[in-house]
Structures are given as structure tokens and as C-alpha cells.
Design a protein around this motif. Sequence first.
Motif, PDB file in Angstrom:
ATOM      1  N   VAL A  59       0.857  -1.182   0.000  1.00  0.00           N
ATOM      2  CA  VAL A  59       0.000   0.000   0.000  1.00  0.00           C
ATOM      3  C   VAL A  59       0.895   1.234   0.000  1.00  0.00           C
ATOM      4  O   VAL A  59       1.811   1.354   0.803  1.00  0.00           O
ATOM      5  CB  VAL A  59      -0.908   0.019   1.250  1.00  0.00           C
ATOM      6  N   ARG A  60       0.622   2.127  -0.935  1.00  0.00           N
ATOM      7  CA  ARG A  60       1.418   3.355  -1.042  1.00  0.00           C
ATOM      8  C   ARG A  60       0.735   4.483  -0.293  1.00  0.00           C
ATOM      9  O   ARG A  60      -0.479   4.623  -0.336  1.00  0.00           O
ATOM     10  CB  ARG A  60       1.579   3.765  -2.498  1.00  0.00           C
ATOM     11  N   SER A  61       1.523   5.281   0.367  1.00  0.00           N
ATOM     12  CA  SER A  61       0.951   6.441   1.024  1.00  0.00           C
ATOM     13  C   SER A  61       0.885   7.594   0.025  1.00  0.00           C
ATOM     14  O   SER A  61       1.682   7.668  -0.891  1.00  0.00           O
ATOM     15  CB  SER A  61       1.796   6.847   2.237  1.00  0.00           C
ATOM     16  N   PRO A  62      -0.075   8.503   0.194  1.00  0.00           N
ATOM     17  CA  PRO A  62      -0.192   9.627  -0.737  1.00  0.00           C
ATOM     18  C   PRO A  62       1.050  10.527  -0.682  1.00  0.00           C
ATOM     19  O   PRO A  62       1.689  10.647   0.364  1.00  0.00           O
ATOM     20  CB  PRO A  62      -1.420  10.388  -0.275  1.00  0.00           C
ATOM     21  N   ALA A  64       3.278  13.674  -0.331  1.00  0.00           N
ATOM     22  CA  ALA A  64       3.115  14.843   0.544  1.00  0.00           C
ATOM     23  C   ALA A  64       3.411  16.124  -0.178  1.00  0.00           C
ATOM     24  O   ALA A  64       3.989  16.233  -1.168  1.00  0.00           O
ATOM     25  CB  ALA A  64       4.034  14.709   1.744  1.00  0.00           C
TER      26      ALA A  64
END
Length: 64
Positions: A59-62, A64
Motif C-alpha cells: 500500500v502506497r501512502s499519498p 506529501a
Amino acid sequence: MIEAGNPNRGDPDRWRPLIMSFSKVYGLAAGPPMGSTLSRIPQDRYRSPDVDAARAAPVRSPAA
């Protein structure tokens, strides 16, 4: 259902829609819902391999 004499028009008095909810099929007829043959097939037999690949991907984080 097609209206008699007009192949481009549906006849609402003859139309009997079906709705599938999970493994049961519901219609306008009285009584219990009809069974579905789809419910007899193991889910992994008709599920695309892409589903398993997507679940295994990190899962990739958005950004910044």
C-alpha cells in the motif's frame, strides 16, 4: 419483453425483472427466491488473478 408489433419498444406489462443478491435471485413472483448456479462455483474459479495481485501489492501512502 418486446411489445407486439413494435420491435423497438418494451412492453412493461410483460417485463419481469430479476435481481440477484449474493447467491439468491429475486423476482416479482410470490414465494422464496430462486437459487443461483453461480453460488455453486468456488469464488477463486471465476475471480481474476488481478485481484490477488492487487491484494499482495504494498500500500502506497499519498505524496506529501
